[in-house]
Design an enzyme around this catalytic site. Structure first.
Site, PDB file in Angstrom:
ATOM      1  N   ASP A 104      63.103  59.210  12.830  1.00  0.00           N
ATOM      2  CA  ASP A 104      63.986  59.940  13.740  1.00  0.00           C
ATOM      3  C   ASP A 104      65.436  59.888  13.257  1.00  0.00           C
ATOM      4  O   ASP A 104      65.845  58.921  12.613  1.00  0.00           O
ATOM      5  CB  ASP A 104      63.862  59.333  15.146  1.00  0.00           C
ATOM      6  CG  ASP A 104      64.351  60.297  16.221  1.00  0.00           C
ATOM      7  OD1 ASP A 104      64.522  61.491  15.933  1.00  0.00           O
ATOM      8  OD2 ASP A 104      64.566  59.836  17.364  1.00  0.00           O
TER       9      ASP A 104
ATOM     10  N   TRP B 169      72.085  62.771  11.714  1.00  0.00           N
ATOM     11  CA  TRP B 169      72.656  62.556  10.375  1.00  0.00           C
ATOM     12  C   TRP B 169      73.379  63.819   9.903  1.00  0.00           C
ATOM     13  O   TRP B 169      74.508  63.743   9.406  1.00  0.00           O
ATOM     14  CB  TRP B 169      71.535  62.171   9.405  1.00  0.00           C
ATOM     15  CG  TRP B 169      72.003  61.834   8.016  1.00  0.00           C
ATOM     16  CD1 TRP B 169      72.395  60.609   7.552  1.00  0.00           C
ATOM     17  CD2 TRP B 169      72.127  62.754   6.911  1.00  0.00           C
ATOM     18  NE1 TRP B 169      72.751  60.714   6.217  1.00  0.00           N
ATOM     19  CE2 TRP B 169      72.593  62.018   5.800  1.00  0.00           C
ATOM     20  CE3 TRP B 169      71.881  64.118   6.748  1.00  0.00           C
ATOM     21  CZ2 TRP B 169      72.817  62.591   4.558  1.00  0.00           C
ATOM     22  CZ3 TRP B 169      72.109  64.698   5.500  1.00  0.00           C
ATOM     23  CH2 TRP B 169      72.582  63.932   4.419  1.00  0.00           C
TER      24      TRP B 169
ATOM     25  N   HIS C  10      66.961  67.476   7.554  1.00  0.00           N
ATOM     26  CA  HIS C  10      65.527  67.365   7.277  1.00  0.00           C
ATOM     27  C   HIS C  10      65.272  67.243   5.772  1.00  0.00           C
ATOM     28  O   HIS C  10      64.383  66.493   5.346  1.00  0.00           O
ATOM     29  CB  HIS C  10      64.770  68.562   7.872  1.00  0.00           C
ATOM     30  CG  HIS C  10      64.829  68.592   9.379  1.00  0.00           C
ATOM     31  ND1 HIS C  10      64.537  67.479  10.134  1.00  0.00           N
ATOM     32  CD2 HIS C  10      65.151  69.581  10.259  1.00  0.00           C
ATOM     33  CE1 HIS C  10      64.675  67.791  11.421  1.00  0.00           C
ATOM     34  NE2 HIS C  10      65.051  69.055  11.529  1.00  0.00           N
TER      35      HIS C  10
ATOM     36  N   TRP D 273      57.456  71.900  18.436  1.00  0.00           N
ATOM     37  CA  TRP D 273      57.472  73.371  18.475  1.00  0.00           C
ATOM     38  C   TRP D 273      58.493  73.888  19.474  1.00  0.00           C
ATOM     39  O   TRP D 273      58.881  75.044  19.437  1.00  0.00           O
ATOM     40  CB  TRP D 273      56.089  73.930  18.855  1.00  0.00           C
ATOM     41  CG  TRP D 273      55.005  73.630  17.870  1.00  0.00           C
ATOM     42  CD1 TRP D 273      53.958  72.763  18.055  1.00  0.00           C
ATOM     43  CD2 TRP D 273      54.811  74.190  16.558  1.00  0.00           C
ATOM     44  NE1 TRP D 273      53.141  72.743  16.937  1.00  0.00           N
ATOM     45  CE2 TRP D 273      53.643  73.610  16.014  1.00  0.00           C
ATOM     46  CE3 TRP D 273      55.526  75.120  15.789  1.00  0.00           C
ATOM     47  CZ2 TRP D 273      53.167  73.930  14.738  1.00  0.00           C
ATOM     48  CZ3 TRP D 273      55.036  75.443  14.521  1.00  0.00           C
ATOM     49  CH2 TRP D 273      53.885  74.849  14.010  1.00  0.00           C
TER      50      TRP D 273
ATOM     51  N   ARG E 125      61.485  73.249  19.569  1.00  0.00           N
ATOM     52  CA  ARG E 125      62.805  73.439  18.948  1.00  0.00           C
ATOM     53  C   ARG E 125      63.019  74.904  18.579  1.00  0.00           C
ATOM     54  O   ARG E 125      62.103  75.707  18.644  1.00  0.00           O
ATOM     55  CB  ARG E 125      62.909  72.544  17.714  1.00  0.00           C
ATOM     56  CG  ARG E 125      62.780  71.083  18.117  1.00  0.00           C
ATOM     57  CD  ARG E 125      63.099  70.170  16.993  1.00  0.00           C
ATOM     58  NE  ARG E 125      62.992  68.779  17.453  1.00  0.00           N
ATOM     59  CZ  ARG E 125      63.393  67.743  16.766  1.00  0.00           C
ATOM     60  NH1 ARG E 125      63.927  67.914  15.580  1.00  0.00           N
ATOM     61  NH2 ARG E 125      63.264  66.525  17.255  1.00  0.00           N
TER      62      ARG E 125
ATOM     63  N   LEU F  65      47.598  53.672  -2.140  1.00  0.00           N
ATOM     64  CA  LEU F  65      48.306  53.761  -0.861  1.00  0.00           C
ATOM     65  C   LEU F  65      47.807  55.022  -0.157  1.00  0.00           C
ATOM     66  O   LEU F  65      47.743  56.081  -0.774  1.00  0.00           O
ATOM     67  CB  LEU F  65      49.823  53.876  -1.090  1.00  0.00           C
ATOM     68  CG  LEU F  65      50.663  54.230   0.161  1.00  0.00           C
ATOM     69  CD1 LEU F  65      50.731  53.044   1.130  1.00  0.00           C
ATOM     70  CD2 LEU F  65      52.083  54.657  -0.223  1.00  0.00           C
TER      71      LEU F  65
ATOM     72  N   ARG G  93      61.591  54.566  22.519  1.00  0.00           N
ATOM     73  CA  ARG G  93      60.396  55.187  23.090  1.00  0.00           C
ATOM     74  C   ARG G  93      59.394  55.523  21.994  1.00  0.00           C
ATOM     75  O   ARG G  93      59.745  55.571  20.815  1.00  0.00           O
ATOM     76  CB  ARG G  93      60.759  56.448  23.889  1.00  0.00           C
ATOM     77  CG  ARG G  93      61.585  57.462  23.133  1.00  0.00           C
ATOM     78  CD  ARG G  93      61.855  58.709  23.978  1.00  0.00           C
ATOM     79  NE  ARG G  93      62.769  59.596  23.283  1.00  0.00           N
ATOM     80  CZ  ARG G  93      64.091  59.673  23.525  1.00  0.00           C
ATOM     81  NH1 ARG G  93      64.634  58.939  24.477  1.00  0.00           N
ATOM     82  NH2 ARG G  93      64.849  60.491  22.833  1.00  0.00           N
TER      83      ARG G  93
ATOM     84  N   SER H  48      57.438  58.377  22.042  1.00  0.00           N
ATOM     85  CA  SER H  48      57.370  59.832  21.815  1.00  0.00           C
ATOM     86  C   SER H  48      55.973  60.323  21.402  1.00  0.00           C
ATOM     87  O   SER H  48      55.833  61.102  20.453  1.00  0.00           O
ATOM     88  CB  SER H  48      58.418  60.257  20.778  1.00  0.00           C
ATOM     89  OG  SER H  48      59.718  59.919  21.209  1.00  0.00           O
TER      90      SER H  48
HETATM   91  C1  IPE Z   1      59.544  62.028  17.259  1.00  0.00           C
HETATM   92  O1  IPE Z   1      60.880  62.298  17.272  1.00  0.00           O
HETATM   93  C2  IPE Z   1      58.815  63.018  16.376  1.00  0.00           C
HETATM   94  C3  IPE Z   1      59.004  62.858  14.949  1.00  0.00           C
HETATM   95  C4  IPE Z   1      59.734  61.953  14.375  1.00  0.00           C
HETATM   96  C5  IPE Z   1      58.296  63.816  14.124  1.00  0.00           C
HETATM   97  P1  IPE Z   1      61.552  63.274  18.349  1.00  0.00           P
HETATM   98  O2  IPE Z   1      62.971  63.400  17.979  1.00  0.00           O
HETATM   99  O3  IPE Z   1      60.770  64.538  18.443  1.00  0.00           O
HETATM  100  O4  IPE Z   1      61.362  62.464  19.713  1.00  0.00           O
HETATM  101  P2  IPE Z   1      62.163  62.557  21.067  1.00  0.00           P
HETATM  102  O5  IPE Z   1      62.255  64.018  21.428  1.00  0.00           O
HETATM  103  O6  IPE Z   1      63.515  61.981  20.818  1.00  0.00           O
HETATM  104  O7  IPE Z   1      61.382  61.751  22.042  1.00  0.00           O
HETATM  105  C1  IPE Z   2      63.299  63.611  13.208  1.00  0.00           C
HETATM  106  O1  IPE Z   2      64.654  63.858  13.311  1.00  0.00           O
HETATM  107  C2  IPE Z   2      62.570  64.695  12.469  1.00  0.00           C
HETATM  108  C3  IPE Z   2      61.663  65.472  13.312  1.00  0.00           C
HETATM  109  C4  IPE Z   2      61.488  65.327  14.589  1.00  0.00           C
HETATM  110  C5  IPE Z   2      60.895  66.506  12.638  1.00  0.00           C
HETATM  111  P1  IPE Z   2      65.274  64.657  14.523  1.00  0.00           P
HETATM  112  O2  IPE Z   2      65.414  66.076  14.104  1.00  0.00           O
HETATM  113  O3  IPE Z   2      64.509  64.439  15.766  1.00  0.00           O
HETATM  114  O4  IPE Z   2      66.704  63.976  14.619  1.00  0.00           O
HETATM  115  P2  IPE Z   2      67.586  63.775  15.906  1.00  0.00           P
HETATM  116  O5  IPE Z   2      66.795  63.007  16.906  1.00  0.00           O
HETATM  117  O6  IPE Z   2      67.933  65.160  16.397  1.00  0.00           O
HETATM  118  O7  IPE Z   2      68.789  63.036  15.418  1.00  0.00           O
HETATM  119 MG    MG Z   3      64.774  63.045  17.264  1.00  0.00          MG
END
Ligand code: IPE
Ligand code: IPE
Ligand code: MG
Length: 255
Positions: A32, A37, A49, A81, A83, A143, A206, A208
């Site tokens: 996460d 970042w 990403h 999805w 997003r 691995l 959490r 998630s």
């Molecule tokens: C969890 O992160 C999913 C992944 C890292 C792929 P999210 O950013 O989607 O989780 P929430 O929304 O903060 O709970």
């Molecule tokens: C995790 O980073 C990557 C995915 C969920 C795919 P985020 O995109 O959720 O990063 P934050 O939580 O917005 O910083």
């Molecule tokens: Mg996130």
């Protein structure tokens, strides 16, 4: 600290972990913080990403070095999805291009890629790219890189429940015979050990919807470090903390 000192410190950390002899078999990571970042760096989200993928590469390297057997990475959740179409498209594009770019190196390094999640729900290009990388690396066992992709823990349990219900309805399974093993063999992670260590970057406390069944006795480790900044030293810090944890599985040691 200069690069040389950093390396000396990292090597010392690695030796200490090896010496303690308690290396997790399966490490699962909620990667996460890519968005935060990118914001911090003043870059578009997709650059966050892309930076996240570079950390994935580094993490696979250190996991192999530390002789971890299974590395599960939460790559894209069923809930992601939600997003914007633009962000989802950027993530999908990074996914397939990384798979195509990295497949031969992973093969050479003995990394077998596996997917936990609903592959059929991905766009055709990504479905094909993921199918290709899984097939190409199928006999690599040093691995296991298990990508939780289009994954949701509750969805996984619902799916398993449906399969089991069908078995019962067809008369092949008696309800009284259903046990933990019946559930486990119907999860995406069938055949993999449960994660010993579950890491979440970026400080959120959490799960998630990640590995809800499998993490029953996983040790949790949360760091404030954002995923793109999660380097070898950070990974080793988590391993060191794990080595010092007292896992009880509900029991009590003799006092
Ligand atoms: C969890 O992160 C999913 C992944 C890292 C792929 P999210 O950013 O989607 O989780 P929430 O929304 O903060 O709970
Ligand atoms: C995790 O980073 C990557 C995915 C969920 C795919 P985020 O995109 O959720 O990063 P934050 O939580 O917005 O910083
Ligand atoms: Mg996130």
């Amino acid at each position: 600290m200069n690069k040389n000192n950093e390396k000396i410190e990292l090597d010392a950390l690695k030796s200490k972990i090896v010496e303690l002899g308690r290396i997790p078999v399966h490490v699962a990571i909620i990667m996460d913080g890519n968005g935060r970042w990118a914001k911090k760096m003043g870059l578009p989200i997709k650059e966050g990403h892309a930076a996240g993928v570079r950390t994935v590469k580094k993490t696979v390297k250190i996991a192999r070095e530390m002789k971890i057997k299974v590395l599960t990475l939460y790559t894209f959740s069923r809930q992601n999805w939600k997003r914007s179409a633009q962000e989802v498209a950027a993530l999908m594009s990074i996914l397939s291009s990384s798979a195509i770019r990295e497949v031969e190196e992973l093969y050479r390094e003995g990394v077998g890629v596996r997917i936990s999640g609903d592959l059929a729900g991905l766009p055709a290009l990504q479905r094909k790219a993921m199918g290709m990388i899984v097939k190409r690396t199928a006999d690599r066992k040093e691995l296991i890189l298990n990508l939780a992709l289009n994954y949701g823990g509750r969805d996984e349990i619902i799916r398993a429940t449906k399969t089991i219900a069908e078995e019962v309805a067809a008369g092949r399974l008696a309800p009284a015979e259903i046990d933990g093993e019946t559930i486990e063999k119907n999860l995406y992670t069938a055949g993999l050990p449960d994660p010993d260590l579950l890491i979440r970057t970026s400080g959120e406390m959490r799960v998630s919807n990640f590995l809800l069944w499998q993490s029953a006795y996983s040790e949790f480790y949360v760091t404030e470090t954002l995923w793109p900044d999660f380097d070898h030293a950070e990974f080793c810090k988590a391993l060191l903390e794990f080595a010092g944890r007292d896992r009880r599985f509900g029991g009590r040691k003799a006092v």
